[in-house]
Design a protein around this motif. Structure first.
Motif: not given
Length: 290
Positions: A10-26
């Motif tokens: 969760t720490e790593q993902l929180a630091a990545m939020l907003g990156a243009p190539d990031l794709r997060i899926y529930d």
């Protein structure tokens, strides 16, 4: 031992939020009980309502049984044709050039199912350790409302052979010293001590039991350590020189076993997609109980 890159914190993902190539899926689905007398093991319900109630900022929602399963066959969640998946993932902006993070609610198995599917298509993804439960418990940012989605992309799959097998391959593996068949269901179902919602109680003959639930920390829903997982598999005779066939009830929770085995460096791995949802209902197939 350190967790390899397929697992993201969760720490790593929180630091990545907003990156243009990031794709997060529930990836959440819920299995709800069926009325007494029903001939199906459960009712699969989309997690879209809990997504709307709260999700990781920027995330999209993947509906497993809605877009990403072969609904023409009886067992739930069967792997569909590659073309169907290319189109569905493309609609959600997913392709191999993106940083893909998968998560689910309640259990990580829905995220690991999508992870296994994507790996079979030649696409590597990350799974969020602890899923949305850990993210929310830590008080991290949450969005509400329907998915906004990502710009559509074009996924060109590079399928990898051997990720899924059918009942004939499982039959061929029974009694084969070069193969170990692993049941990810709980011990009471493995031993046939309780009625099974899938049909006949029991297991694939000769299979060993490494329940997916024992590979997850109940307190925060994160995966166990690699050392602990290694010990659990070794205790059941699962070794790197053997072909490992994993199964469960519907080809979902077994992907937790497959995820950890992959992190441990096992490379002769496959999933019996039909699992007990198919096996237990077919009287022509052998079954074993204690």
């Amino acid at each position: 031992m350190t967790q390899p890159a397929s697992l993201i914190t969760t720490e790593q993902l929180a630091a990545m939020l907003g990156a243009p190539d990031l794709r997060i899926y529930d990836c959440t689905t819920y299995n709800e009980p069926v009325p007494q007398g029903s001939d199906v093991p459960y009712i699969a319900v989309s997690g879209d309502k809990t997504f709307a109630a709260g999700h990781i900022p920027g995330a999209d929602f993947l509906d497993l049984q809605g877009e990403f399963s072969d609904t023409s066959v009886r067992p739930f969640f069967m792997m569909p044709m590659t073309a169907q998946l290319e189109a569905a993932f493309g609609r959600h902006g997913l392709d191999a050039s993106k940083t893909i993070v998968l998560y689910s609610i309640g259990t990580m198995m829905w995220a690991t199912r999508f992870w296994w599917m994507l790996r079979s298509l030649g696409v590597d993804a990350h799974v969020l350790d602890g899923g949305f439960d850990k993210w929310k418990a830590e008080g991290r940012a949450i969005e509400t409302g329907a998915p906004k989605g990502y710009p559509a992309s074009s996924l060109k799959a590079a399928p990898r052979a051997g990720f899924f097998v059918d009942k004939s391959a499982v039959m061929a593996g029974i009694g084969d010293p070069a193969t170990v068949i692993v049941n990810a269901l709980g011990p009471q179902f493995h031993r046939g001590l309780e009625p099974s919602r899938y049909g006949r109680p029991g297991r694939v003959p000769g299979s060993v039991n490494v329940p997916a639930a024992t590979l997850v920390n109940s307190a925060d829903k994160t995966l166990t350590t690699l050392a602990d997982a290694e010990a659990k598999f070794a205790a059941q005779g699962v070794t790197r020189d053997k072909t490992v066939v994993c199964y469960c009830g519907g080809g979902i929770s077994a992907t937790i076993d497959l995820f950890l085995l992959t992190q441990l460096g096992y490379d002769k791995l496959t999933l019996y997609d039909g699992s007990m949802g198919e096996w237990a209902r077919d009287p022509a197939l052998p079954i074993e109980t204690d």
